[in-house]
Design an enzyme around this catalytic site. Structure first.
Site, PDB file in Angstrom:
ATOM      1  N   GLU A   1      -5.865   1.259  14.555  1.00 39.06           N
ATOM      2  CA  GLU A   1      -4.708   2.115  14.311  1.00 39.06           C
ATOM      3  C   GLU A   1      -4.931   2.918  13.037  1.00 39.06           C
ATOM      4  O   GLU A   1      -5.405   2.390  12.028  1.00 39.06           O
ATOM      5  CB  GLU A   1      -3.439   1.267  14.190  1.00 39.06           C
ATOM      6  CG  GLU A   1      -3.130   0.466  15.434  1.00 39.06           C
ATOM      7  CD  GLU A   1      -1.729  -0.107  15.428  1.00 39.06           C
ATOM      8  OE1 GLU A   1      -0.995   0.119  14.450  1.00 39.06           O
ATOM      9  OE2 GLU A   1      -1.358  -0.774  16.413  1.00 39.06           O
TER      10      GLU A   1
ATOM     11  N   GLU B   1      -4.819  -0.580  10.489  1.00 34.85           N
ATOM     12  CA  GLU B   1      -5.131  -1.966  10.844  1.00 34.85           C
ATOM     13  C   GLU B   1      -5.883  -1.971  12.163  1.00 34.85           C
ATOM     14  O   GLU B   1      -5.940  -0.963  12.876  1.00 34.85           O
ATOM     15  CB  GLU B   1      -3.864  -2.810  10.971  1.00 34.85           C
ATOM     16  CG  GLU B   1      -2.933  -2.358  12.081  1.00 34.85           C
ATOM     17  CD  GLU B   1      -1.644  -3.172  12.134  1.00 34.85           C
ATOM     18  OE1 GLU B   1      -1.446  -4.005  11.239  1.00 34.85           O
ATOM     19  OE2 GLU B   1      -0.863  -2.965  13.063  1.00 34.85           O
TER      20      GLU B   1
ATOM     21  N   PHE C   1      20.042  -0.013  17.273  1.00 32.46           N
ATOM     22  CA  PHE C   1      19.023  -0.665  18.097  1.00 32.46           C
ATOM     23  C   PHE C   1      19.105  -2.188  18.037  1.00 32.46           C
ATOM     24  O   PHE C   1      18.090  -2.875  18.101  1.00 32.46           O
ATOM     25  CB  PHE C   1      17.624  -0.192  17.698  1.00 32.46           C
ATOM     26  CG  PHE C   1      17.469   1.289  17.714  1.00 32.46           C
ATOM     27  CD1 PHE C   1      17.308   1.978  18.902  1.00 32.46           C
ATOM     28  CD2 PHE C   1      17.515   2.019  16.538  1.00 32.46           C
ATOM     29  CE1 PHE C   1      17.192   3.357  18.917  1.00 32.46           C
ATOM     30  CE2 PHE C   1      17.393   3.399  16.537  1.00 32.46           C
ATOM     31  CZ  PHE C   1      17.235   4.071  17.737  1.00 32.46           C
TER      32      PHE C   1
ATOM     33  N   GLU D   1       0.836  -1.195   0.000  1.00 29.93           N
ATOM     34  CA  GLU D   1       0.000   0.000   0.000  1.00 29.93           C
ATOM     35  C   GLU D   1       0.869   1.243   0.000  1.00 29.93           C
ATOM     36  O   GLU D   1       2.081   1.175   0.253  1.00 29.93           O
ATOM     37  CB  GLU D   1      -0.923   0.008   1.222  1.00 29.93           C
ATOM     38  CG  GLU D   1      -0.205   0.050   2.549  1.00 29.93           C
ATOM     39  CD  GLU D   1      -1.131  -0.162   3.740  1.00 29.93           C
ATOM     40  OE1 GLU D   1      -2.271  -0.622   3.524  1.00 29.93           O
ATOM     41  OE2 GLU D   1      -0.719   0.116   4.871  1.00 29.93           O
TER      42      GLU D   1
ATOM     43  N   ASN E   1       9.470   0.529  12.607  1.00 26.91           N
ATOM     44  CA  ASN E   1       8.027   0.308  12.702  1.00 26.91           C
ATOM     45  C   ASN E   1       7.594  -0.228  14.069  1.00 26.91           C
ATOM     46  O   ASN E   1       6.487  -0.738  14.220  1.00 26.91           O
ATOM     47  CB  ASN E   1       7.537  -0.648  11.605  1.00 26.91           C
ATOM     48  CG  ASN E   1       7.788  -0.107  10.220  1.00 26.91           C
ATOM     49  OD1 ASN E   1       7.447   1.034   9.930  1.00 26.91           O
ATOM     50  ND2 ASN E   1       8.401  -0.902   9.355  1.00 26.91           N
TER      51      ASN E   1
END
Length: 762
Positions: free
Chosen positions: A315, A328, A388, A240, A275
């Site tokens: 969300e 979602e 991270f 998307e 994300n």
């Protein structure tokens, strides 16, 4: 006359002796008179999860008199969630696929304990419709939505179709499954880059990649597909349009089986990396009442369209014009649910248990309002400096902020601080599970109150043994842009384009750090002198002082300019650390221009304490010679603008060096006498080992695949292997061009951080 004030009180504590789970359960029921569940709730609940979420669910269940049952892997046998439960059942080895994801073993545990209901927490089986169907077939209540809602909303392709039909705004894109590389490129080019490639059954940031060109689209497709297969058992993918620079806003809904659906105030989760959310807050500083109402009503419409019951989260992405788009729906309790509970007063787990027991919601939409502001920081065992990367290992020391803010004036309200954790000192952060240490939550009447309380709480979080992100969290919450509320999902990429790079302390931070160590060093030095000179029986000297040269160094090796520090006190008890009241110290710190600044520290710290806390008078009267604090504890009249608090964690203290954490950053501080400092400048630095011919593993994990063999010629940036850590797959690429001399690992092998993966011939 000296100006006096009360410092924070020292809090002594310890861990209680371990007691049988069944004994604990029966003991509490006798003490509190709880024999049957309140509100006609289910008699017992098995929590099919681990860690902090298992503990969080059990705490509410036990308050309500519901019998709690834990399941655990062999690696989790000593975990807090096991001890917290009334009963516990081992369900297999450490790997999730052999334990927490085994539906048959969960069912065996249900039968062994006669559990009447199952709460799934989040992750693992929480959004597996086949799990719900299995429970229904065996007459066990699932504390969550029905299997149809889970299947419909868990499938991102199907959920977008249903959202459109329900009148919910959706993100432009291809509504359907992508089958191969050709379709990936065709769809991505037709939508136009950037695009989001993500798993139809995904969640939690897994199985998701952003692509800005064809190359990234193909790489992201394969990595996301593999992650989705490993994490969810479903590798269907969709593509998307990626909405650039949006805010990530969530609407929490709760519904019962009687047709009632209520939305709660929104959460903002825009601070993300890979994300995955890092810092969340509720409400959003961006959303106005009209937008909140519109988003909430669309979330309710979607819930009703799938006959939803229990807690769920819709969300959405919101652009700069407050246009919002469905992203979602998560058919489970979210990690960040505490911030919603703090501002709404709703215990979501309680409501989930009520709904599962057949009751109506205990409130209506008109009962919901916003009370104050709440923030949550996710504390992870990861290395922000190294992109991270997840870390593993034992928690050698672990003290939550509640140990150190009990007497802080900002934390008198019980709502001000909340820590949801499922670990303790000695726990192991394992390669098999998510590296979360805890969720740190603060509340305040205003956003600024919640933010400043978060900073203090992060300062007081004492973790040693594993690298963690506390410094990065501090940096985010202190950032002027975050403080203003001007954030988006691009906050971290924009503000940390080169990644998180800890800085040397400056201005007030540097003075606070050096003066704190000056006091600590004075006290430690004096105690050592008394012990080793056998002068304990002699009368204490009326005043002592220490003059030292300090130099602060970052782990990267960057050094600050040396500073001269003079610490002084004439409090006889403080000299030996034998005080249970705030002792006063006078500290002078040299400045860059050759001048010095003087501070007064009032502290109850002793060398046995890991966390140094003090109140600092930044503008003490000049010419004051005596610095004495009496045991009466009478507070002084110090102008508020002259008074601040400082916190420094002393991780290790040696004769000439201190390892400390200040404002979340770890520093090494060299402490030398003036003569030692003079000689130190002539010391030859120890040469570092040359590892340029080796590719080192940036993280612990399992080798999923290798792309090279011995003798292969490799170019810089070429993929070498795929390493899986905490369910995330990471492509390890060549840092330089060369020929592979020795590939030291094979598929399926577990590797440690900085283990040599291969050796080059350059």
């Amino acid at each position: 006359m000296n100006r006096l004030w009360r410092a924070w009180g020292a809090l002594a504590g310890g861990q209680s002796q371990r007691v049988s789970r069944n004994v604990v359960g029966s003991m509490e029921r006798r003490l509190y008179g709880i024999n049957q569940p309140t509100d006609g709730l289910v008699e017992s609940v098995l929590v099919a999860n681990r860690g902090e979420i298992a503990c969080r669910v059990m705490r509410t269940a036990r308050k309500l008199g519901v019998r709690t049952i834990a399941v655990y892997s062999e690696a989790d046998s000593m975990s807090p969630h096991v001890e917290l439960a009334d009963e516990a059942v081992c369900i297999g080895p450490a790997a999730s696929a052999d334990s927490y994801l085994r539906q048959d073993r969960i069912l065996d545990a249900i039968r062994q304990t006669n559990a009447k209901a199952v709460h799934p927490g989040y992750g693992f089986l929480s959004e597996r419709s086949s799990f719900v169907e299995m429970l229904e077939d065996n007459g066990v209540v699932f504390v969550g939505p029905g299997s149809f809602a889970i299947q419909a909303m868990g499938d991102k392709i199907e959920s977008k179709k249903l959202a459109q039909e329900a009148g919910v705004s959706v993100i432009p894109g291809f509504i359907g499954e992508v089958h191969n590389e050709e379709e990936v490129l065709e769809i991505a080019r037709s939508i136009q880059y950037p695009v989001m490639i993500k798993a139809s059954a995904g969640g939690g940031g897994k199985g998701m990649r952003i692509a800005w060109n064809d190359e990234e689209a193909l790489e992201g497709y394969h990595l996301s597909k593999d992650e989705a297969k490993a994490s969810f058992g479903d590798d269907r993918m969709l593509i998307e349009k990626f909405i650039d620079n949006p805010r990530h806003i969530e609407i929490q809904i709760i519904a019962d089986s009687h047709g009632n659906v209520v939305y709660l105030p929104e959460r903002e989760c825009s601070i993300q990396r890979r994300n995955q959310k890092v810092v969340e807050e509720a409400p959003s500083p961006f959303i106005d009442p009209e937008t909140r109402k519109a988003m909430g009503e669309q979330a309710v419409a979607l819930a009703k369209a799938v006959n939803y019951k229990s807690a769920g989260t819709v969300e959405m992405l919101v652009d700069s014009q407050k246009n919002f788009y469905f992203l979602e729906m998560n058919t489970r309790l979210q990690v960040e649910h505490p911030v919603t509970e703090e501002i709404s007063g709703v215990d979501l787990v309680h409501e989930m248990l009520r709904v599962a027991s057949g009751h109506t919601l205990s409130f209506t939409q008109d009962d919901i309002s916003i009370n104050g502001w709440s923030m949550e920081s996710r504390v992870y065992a990861e290395d922000p400096v190294r992109n991270f990367l997840p870390m593993i290992g034992p928690l050698l020391n672990y003290e939550e902020p509640s140990e150190h803010v009990k007497d802080h004036p900002d934390f008198t309200d019980p709502k001000a601080l909340r820590v949801d954790s499922g670990i303790r000192e000695g726990s192991e952060i394992s390669v098999f599970y998510d590296p979360m240490i805890s969720k740190l939550v603060t509340w305040g009447p205003t956003r600024e109150d919640a933010r400043t309380r978060m900073l203090t709480a992060l300062d007081c979080y004492h973790v040693r043994g594993v690298t963690n992100n506390l410094g990065f969290l501090q940096d985010i919450v202190r950032h002027p842009r975050f403080a203003s509320g001007n954030t988006s999902t691009k906050f971290i990429p924009e503000e940390y384009p080169e990644g998180y790079v800890p800085a040397l302390p400056e201005a007030e931070d540097e003075f606070d750090l050096l003066s704190s160590i000056g006091v600590a060093h004075l006290m430690r030095t004096r105690i050592q002198e008394e012990i080793f000179s056998n002068r304990q029986s002699r009368e204490f000297e009326k005043a002592v002082a220490v003059s030292v040269v300090m130099q602060v160094t970052l782990p990267s090796g960057e050094k600050a300019a040396p500073k001269t520090v003079l610490a002084y006190t004439n409090d006889e008890a403080a000299i030996m650390g034998q005080h249970d009241y705030p002792a006063m110290f006078r500290v002078s710190v040299g400045a860059e221009d050759g001048t010095s600044r003087t501070f007064h520290h009032a502290t109850a710290w002793t060398p046995q304490d890991a966390v140094y806390k003090a109140q600092v008078d930044t503008n003490p009267p000049t010419g004051e010679e005596d610095v004495v604090v009496g045991a009466d504890g009478n507070p002084p009249e110090v102008p508020p603008e002259d008074l601040r608090r400082t916190i420094t964690q002393i991780m290790h203290a040696g004769d000439t060096n201190y390892s400390v954490i200040h404002r979340g950053v770890q520093y090494e501080v060299k402490v030398l006498t003036p003569r030692q400092a003079e000689l130190y400048t002539h010391m030859i630095p120890k040469p570092k080992a040359d590892l340029s011919n080796f590719l080192l593993s940036p993280m612990p994990g399992k080798v999923v695949s290798t792309m090279v063999s011995n003798g292969d010629k490799v170019e810089e940036g070429q993929p070498i292997l795929v390493l899986e850590a905490m369910k995330m797959q990471n492509v390890i690429k060549a840092e330089a061009s060369g020929v592979v001399k020795n590939l030291n690992v094979a598929t399926g092998q577990l590797v440690e951080v900085e283990e040599a993966l291969l050796e080059w011939e350059k």
